[in-house]
Motif scaffolding. Structure first.
Motif, PDB file in Angstrom:
ATOM      1  N   ASP A   1      70.688 134.511   7.846  1.00 22.27           N
ATOM      2  CA  ASP A   1      70.175 135.855   7.577  1.00 22.27           C
ATOM      3  C   ASP A   1      68.833 135.971   7.110  1.00 22.27           C
ATOM      4  O   ASP A   1      67.966 136.736   7.394  1.00 22.27           O
ATOM      5  CB  ASP A   1      71.055 136.430   6.261  1.00 22.27           C
ATOM      6  CG  ASP A   1      71.091 135.389   5.211  1.00 22.27           C
ATOM      7  OD1 ASP A   1      70.764 134.205   5.229  1.00 22.27           O
ATOM      8  OD2 ASP A   1      71.894 135.585   4.164  1.00 22.27           O
ATOM      9  N   GLY A   2      68.011 134.875   6.714  1.00 22.69           N
ATOM     10  CA  GLY A   2      66.798 134.880   6.495  1.00 22.69           C
ATOM     11  C   GLY A   2      65.771 134.975   7.627  1.00 22.69           C
ATOM     12  O   GLY A   2      64.699 135.748   7.768  1.00 22.69           O
TER      13      GLY A   2
ATOM     14  N   ASN B   1      74.945 134.278   9.724  1.00 16.55           N
ATOM     15  CA  ASN B   1      75.483 133.195   8.377  1.00 16.55           C
ATOM     16  C   ASN B   1      74.914 133.911   7.183  1.00 16.55           C
ATOM     17  O   ASN B   1      73.792 133.438   6.954  1.00 16.55           O
ATOM     18  CB  ASN B   1      75.114 131.991   8.774  1.00 16.55           C
ATOM     19  CG  ASN B   1      75.510 131.051   7.563  1.00 16.55           C
ATOM     20  OD1 ASN B   1      76.323 131.534   6.788  1.00 16.55           O
ATOM     21  ND2 ASN B   1      74.889 129.875   7.618  1.00 16.55           N
TER      22      ASN B   1
ATOM     23  N   ASN C   1      74.469 133.845   3.958  1.00 18.48           N
ATOM     24  CA  ASN C   1      74.666 133.261   2.653  1.00 18.48           C
ATOM     25  C   ASN C   1      73.811 133.739   1.657  1.00 18.48           C
ATOM     26  O   ASN C   1      73.627 133.292   0.649  1.00 18.48           O
ATOM     27  CB  ASN C   1      74.501 131.904   2.827  1.00 18.48           C
ATOM     28  CG  ASN C   1      73.092 131.469   3.583  1.00 18.48           C
ATOM     29  OD1 ASN C   1      72.243 132.137   3.268  1.00 18.48           O
ATOM     30  ND2 ASN C   1      73.144 130.080   4.220  1.00 18.48           N
TER      31      ASN C   1
ATOM     32  N   GLN D   1      70.917 133.646   1.195  1.00 22.47           N
ATOM     33  CA  GLN D   1      69.781 132.872   0.826  1.00 22.47           C
ATOM     34  C   GLN D   1      68.944 132.214   2.014  1.00 22.47           C
ATOM     35  O   GLN D   1      69.469 132.095   3.119  1.00 22.47           O
ATOM     36  CB  GLN D   1      70.108 131.649  -0.222  1.00 22.47           C
ATOM     37  CG  GLN D   1      70.935 131.717  -1.328  1.00 22.47           C
ATOM     38  CD  GLN D   1      71.369 130.611  -2.013  1.00 22.47           C
ATOM     39  OE1 GLN D   1      72.316 130.392  -2.183  1.00 22.47           O
ATOM     40  NE2 GLN D   1      70.230 129.670  -2.255  1.00 22.47           N
ATOM     41  N   ARG D   2      67.823 132.173   1.735  1.00 21.23           N
ATOM     42  CA  ARG D   2      66.793 131.442   2.635  1.00 21.23           C
ATOM     43  C   ARG D   2      66.023 130.206   1.927  1.00 21.23           C
ATOM     44  O   ARG D   2      67.131 129.692   1.334  1.00 21.23           O
ATOM     45  CB  ARG D   2      65.846 132.418   3.016  1.00 21.23           C
ATOM     46  CG  ARG D   2      64.942 133.256   2.182  1.00 21.23           C
ATOM     47  CD  ARG D   2      63.959 134.018   2.680  1.00 21.23           C
ATOM     48  NE  ARG D   2      63.512 135.116   1.941  1.00 21.23           N
ATOM     49  CZ  ARG D   2      62.793 135.242   0.886  1.00 21.23           C
ATOM     50  NH1 ARG D   2      62.323 133.923   0.533  1.00 21.23           N
ATOM     51  NH2 ARG D   2      62.353 136.122   0.117  1.00 21.23           N
TER      52      ARG D   2
ATOM     53  N   VAL E   1      67.634 136.340   0.096  1.00 20.20           N
ATOM     54  CA  VAL E   1      67.050 136.966   1.228  1.00 20.20           C
ATOM     55  C   VAL E   1      66.655 138.566   0.859  1.00 20.20           C
ATOM     56  O   VAL E   1      65.643 138.915   0.834  1.00 20.20           O
ATOM     57  CB  VAL E   1      68.071 137.147   2.393  1.00 20.20           C
ATOM     58  CG1 VAL E   1      67.275 137.767   3.627  1.00 20.20           C
ATOM     59  CG2 VAL E   1      68.457 135.701   2.971  1.00 20.20           C
TER      60      VAL E   1
ATOM     61  N   LYS F   1      75.745 129.344   0.249  1.00 24.50           N
ATOM     62  CA  LYS F   1      74.851 128.412   0.871  1.00 24.50           C
ATOM     63  C   LYS F   1      75.221 127.243  -0.024  1.00 24.50           C
ATOM     64  O   LYS F   1      75.235 126.935  -1.051  1.00 24.50           O
ATOM     65  CB  LYS F   1      73.372 128.819   0.818  1.00 24.50           C
ATOM     66  CG  LYS F   1      72.398 127.839   1.397  1.00 24.50           C
ATOM     67  CD  LYS F   1      71.237 128.717   1.973  1.00 24.50           C
ATOM     68  CE  LYS F   1      70.256 127.601   2.658  1.00 24.50           C
ATOM     69  NZ  LYS F   1      69.126 128.077   3.482  1.00 24.50           N
TER      70      LYS F   1
HETATM   71 MG   LIG Z   1      70.548 132.374   4.684  1.00 27.37          MG
END
Ligand SMILES: [Mg+2]
Ligand SMILES: Cc1ncc(C[n+]2csc(CCOP(=O)(O)OP(=O)(O)O)c2C)c(N)n1
Length: 926
Positions: free
Chosen positions: A268-269, A296, A298, A300-301, A306, A430
């Motif tokens: 997603d990031g 995906n 989650n 988060q990056r 994100v 994540k």
């Molecule tokens: Mg991510």
């Protein structure tokens, strides 16, 4: 139906509120968060009963007449609301809920328990690989948490969807998220395709017996990885053009139409990279229902969330839906279904849409009690919904991306969807399963080491059969060959045709030499003035007519065909259009009309060098992907190649792409008028780092013919993993005939083009020119000879890169074999009997000739075009950059003066005689 009088009473209140609920009240169409939206006050006069009645009536329509009728009613209601003056906010969003409701879920066809166990083993081995590597070699890196979040997304694919390439079926194409590589290796280990030794050497490729590359790299693991994906954003764009290229091959009859899919897994990031979403409208416009993105989500990056203050899933949904994609959200696992069923008022879905991602991330790391209080606690009715559930159960409410049944349903819907590409937005955590070691934490991306306790916890969580002591050694674990797990896993792959990923060359090499195609260009143009671009287009036209390779040629152009004089090809081979030509072109009455056709051969990509490059990569790797030897010729404005899309070119190199990149209108002073942005003096320098790229700066038609013919032989007959960069110019001049046997020199980088006829002079010089600057060197030869009695030889340097590569290779060999007779670099050999001053002039940076000067017999004076370009004519530009014939002559005289061969006064006088202003501005800094 609700009572008519109620509706009449205040329809706007009802609609506004209803729409807000459907919008989930938080993400606006531009993806930003409206703080107020979460707290929209209930409009005056609206009671819950009224809302419930509307919802119930919709339910009853759904039940009695189905979703199509319900959709129609809603559409009409929306239209009615609009004409009644209600200003409905635009939204491309659906509620923060699963797109596929539980009641429409298909049966899960696999053995869920067994698949869970296999997945757990893969999780363990993926983690072990990273932890072990970092124990042995501190800071060697690797990622645990990306795969931990994506395991179910991949395993459902491996067990039920990804079809291998076989003799009967071309197979699916899968772009794996780069950072999930440990999981893909771990699966291959269970499949018996990768040894424990290799696993042990993850990220240590230079160990005896080899290792595993950090990320997907076909260059490093050519039997395994097909596509490099780790430079974020490139793979989504490459996947789109890959899917389109499959259609191109089908429409042109080069392969049969199949239902093979292109899957692209991304983070997603990663979607923040402009390339990720940059071509999504092409996918819908082309109706690429052979394309599936799995994001995906989650949340988060690397550094953190994100969209901490927004909702990345809603933002992506709106972008993809707006672009015309089929969007499937997989947000909530099966455990939520009974709760959602009890929620007859839609309060839960509304609540789900209210939280920003930062809050959701917090829920992941908190206790069940916290979830109860902070998520469900916003409304007593929500609390009531989960009252029977203990806190622990609230913590275990899985997300959709971790639930194989939900993921299976989404994938099935995606592969069956017709007419549009599909994106699956799957919510995950994540670092899933890492617990205290990083699950959902901001630091999880970088987590590479687990302490004993954390390892034991992970082991217990996923039921890995290792005792407390063994477990802390983090051994790889593979059940016996005859275990049910291995048997099942093998059987599933067998049913899907074999293993994925797997790369192999499956095309037949070309057979012919094609001399007859190129001979014509060795003759010269008999005085006719043509540019090298025109000469190239002439060659392309001939190649397109060739019985063996004509159909394999893929001309690619980003809206510059007219610039390069290629418009005649529009008519002869047609522009590819999946829908043919649905209009009569405005220029239909002209000879060269704009002909689009379903079997058109030209990929006219529009103004996207990145997209064109992605087509180049798809076509240039089709020898492996499709077993078809397509030969891409991608011509573009040279400044917008390496300068703009160098990372795609790097990915092409890694992918073992074959084909020809043609930098048109090249050369800082050769392209007149265009100025600073367009004039390219850079690309040959930027081509240097790409190891398997051959870069040429030819001056004459016969040089291009020699280079292309040799390229076709190397790549398509001998199967070399190399590709070409050839610069072409638009300066017209008479093309000479090939002066004798110079083919070898052309290919190796230099040859003597015109020797001086003056054999007596003591003053000698060697002039090196490339591209159209070679003609300046030829003029300088005349000036030197006629005015100053200097006998100069002129060399065409077709490739400084080739000279440099050969020289460093030779130097290296000599260093490693010091006892043996030394080898001599080609450039040194060539200049063995070349006396006098050495002067090179290039339309690129001075560093290009300078880099080979150490292998030349004497000091080299290098002229080049360092600095910003200017809008001007060629003559003025060459004066400005000091690369014209006069400056070449001056440089030769100055060199001779330095060697004590001529008096300084001669040079001073020459400056005056040649009309050179010694105080002119420095082009490098002005
Ligand atoms: Mg991510
Ligand atoms: C072009 C580019 N920039 C930066 C990176 C470094 N990088 C690697 S992973 C990562 C974060 C990935 O986040 P996301 O895409 O959400 O994937 P996740 O691991 O969360 O699944 C970053 C910034 C990279 N690989 N490529």
């Amino acid at each position: 139906m609700p009572q008519a009088n109620r509706m009449n009473r205040d329809p706007s209140d009802v609609m506004n509120n209803d729409t807000t609920a459907v919008n989930d009240g938080i993400t606006l169409n531009n993806g930003t968060t409206d703080d107020n939206a979460t707290h929209i006050p209930v409009p005056h006069g609206l009671d819950d009963l009224e809302v419930r009645e509307w919802l119930e009536s919709l339910d009853s329509v759904l039940e009695s007449s189905g979703s199509e009728v319900a959709t129609e009613i809603l559409e009409r209601l929306r239209a009615h609301a609009t004409v009644s003056g209600i200003d409905l906010p635009f939204t491309a969003n659906t509620p923060y809920a699963n797109t596929i409701p539980a009641r429409l879920e298909p049966l899960f066809p696999g053995n869920q328990e067994l698949e869970r166990r296999i997945k757990s083993l893969i999780r363990w081995n993926a983690l072990a690989m990273v932890v072990r590597a970092n124990r042995v070699e501190h800071n060697i890196g690797g990622h645990i948490s990306t795969y931990a979040s994506a395991a179910t997304l991949y395993e459902v694919g491996f067990n039920h969807f990804f079809r291998a390439r076989t003799d009967e079926f071309e197979g699916d194409t899968v772009y794996f998220q780069g950072h999930a590589a440990p999981g893909i290796y771990a699966r291959a280990f269970l499949e018996g395709r990768i040894s424990a030794q290799k696993l042990e050497n993850f990220r240590r490729e230079l160990k005896p017996g080899g290792g595993l590359s950090s990320y997907p790299h076909p260059w490093l693991m050519p039997d395994f990885w097909e596509f490099p994906t780790v430079s974020m954003g490139l793979s989504p764009l490459m996947a789109i053009y890959q899917a389109r290229f499959a259609r191109y091959l089908e429409d042109r009859g080069l392969k049969p139409a199949t239902d093979a899919k292109v899957w692209a897994f991304l983070g997603d990031g990663e979607t923040d990279e402009p390339e990720s979403l940059g071509a999504i409208t092409l996918a819908s416009r082309e109706r690429l229902d052979n394309l599936i993105f799995v994001v995906n989500c989650n949340l988060q990056r690397l550094d953190g969330p994100v969209r901490g203050n927004g909702q990345i899933i809603q933002e992506l949904e709106s972008a993809f839906r707006g672009a015309g994609w089929n969007v499937i959200k997989v947000l909530w696992g099966s455990e939520w279904d009974p709760i959602l069923e009890r929620d007859t008022e839609g309060l839960l879905v509304k609540r789900m849409g209210e939280l920003v991602d930062g809050e959701y991330q917090k829920l992941v790391v908190e206790s069940g009690a916290y979830v109860r209080q902070h998520f469900f606690g916003s409304d007593p009715r929500l609390l009531q919904l989960v009252e029977p559930l203990p806190d622990e159960a609230l913590r275990r409410l899985r997300l959709g991306g971790h639930d194989p049944r939900k993921v299976y349903a989404a994938y099935k819907a995606a592969v069956e969807h017709k007419g549009r590409p599909t994106v699956i937005l799957a919510r995950t955590i994540k670092g899933y399963g890492l617990g205290e070691a990083g699950e959902g934490k901001n630091v999880t991306h970088q987590q590479k080491k687990l302490n004993e306790e954390e390892l034991q916890e992970f082991r217990s969580r996923f039921g890995i059969p290792l005792n407390d002591q063994d477990c802390i050694e983090v051994p790889f674990y593979r059940p016996a060959e005859d275990s049910v797990e291995i048997q099942y896993l093998r059987a599933r792959r067998e049913a899907l045709g074999g293993y994925v990923p797997q790369r192999s060359v499956r095309s037949q090499p070309l057979v012919a030499d094609h001399d007859e195609l190129f001979n014509e260009f060795y003759e010269g143009s008999e005085g006719r003035e043509v540019s090298t671009t025109m000469a190239y287009v002439g060659m392309l036209r001939k190649m397109l007519r060739d019985p063996e390779m004509g159909k394999l040629i893929v001309p690619i152009v980003p809206d510059e065909a007219r610039t390069f004089g290629m418009e005649s090809l529009f008519r002869t081979v047609g522009i590819y259009s999946s829908s043919g030509q649905r209009y009569q072109p405005v220029d239909v009455n002209t000879l060269l009309y704009y002909k689009e056709a379903k079997d058109g051969q030209i990929l006219e990509e529009g103004i996207t060098e990145a997209g064109s490059m992605a087509s180049f990569i798809a076509a240039g790797t089709a020898y492996a992907t499709h077993g078809i030897n397509t030969i891409p010729f991608f011509i573009y404005y040279s400044m917008f190649g390496f300068q703009r899309i160098a990372d795609f070119i790097w990915a092409a190199a890694d992918s073992r792409t074959r084909g020809f990149l043609l930098g048109g209108t090249a050369g800082r002073t050769t392209l007149s008028g265009e100025g600073l942005q367009h004039q390219d003096g850079n690309s040959h320098v930027l081509a240097l780092p790409v190891p398997n790229l051959r870069a040429y700066d030819p001056a004459f038609a016969y040089e291009i013919a020699v280079i292309i013919q040799d390229g076709i032989r190397r790549m398509y007959k001998d199967g070399e993993s190399t590709f070409y960069y050839i610069t072409l110019m638009n300066e017209p001049y008479a093309m000479p005939a090939m002066p004798g046997e110079v083919k070898d020199g052309i290919l190796r980088g230099m040859y003597k083009f015109r020797a001086s006829e003056n054999k007596k002079s003591k003053l000698r010089a060697q002039l090196f020119g490339s591209g159209s600057i070679l003609r300046e060197a030829l003029q300088a030869q005349d000036i030197l000879e006629q005015k100053y009695g200097v006998a100069a030889d002129v060399w065409s340097v077709t490739s400084y890169k080739a000279l440099y590569t050969d020289a460093i290779e030779t130097e290296r060999w000599n260093r490693l074999h010091s006892g043996e007779p030394p080898r001599v670099p080609y450039v040194t050999q060539s200049l063995a009997d070349a006396p006098g001053a050495l002067v090179a002039a290039t339309d690129y940076l001075k560093t290009l000739p300078s880099m080979v000067s150490k292998w030349m017999p004497r000091r080299l004076a290098a002229l080049g075009t360092d600095g910003f370009g200017r809008s001007e004519g060629r003559q003025a530009l060459r004066n400005f950059f000091e690369v014209d014939a006069r400056f070449i002559a001056l440089a030769a005289l100055h060199e001779l003066q330095q060697d004590g061969k001529i008096e300084p006064g001669v040079v001073t006088k020459a400056i005056k005689d040649l009309g050179i202003d010694p105080e002119k501005p420095n082009p490098v800094t002005s």
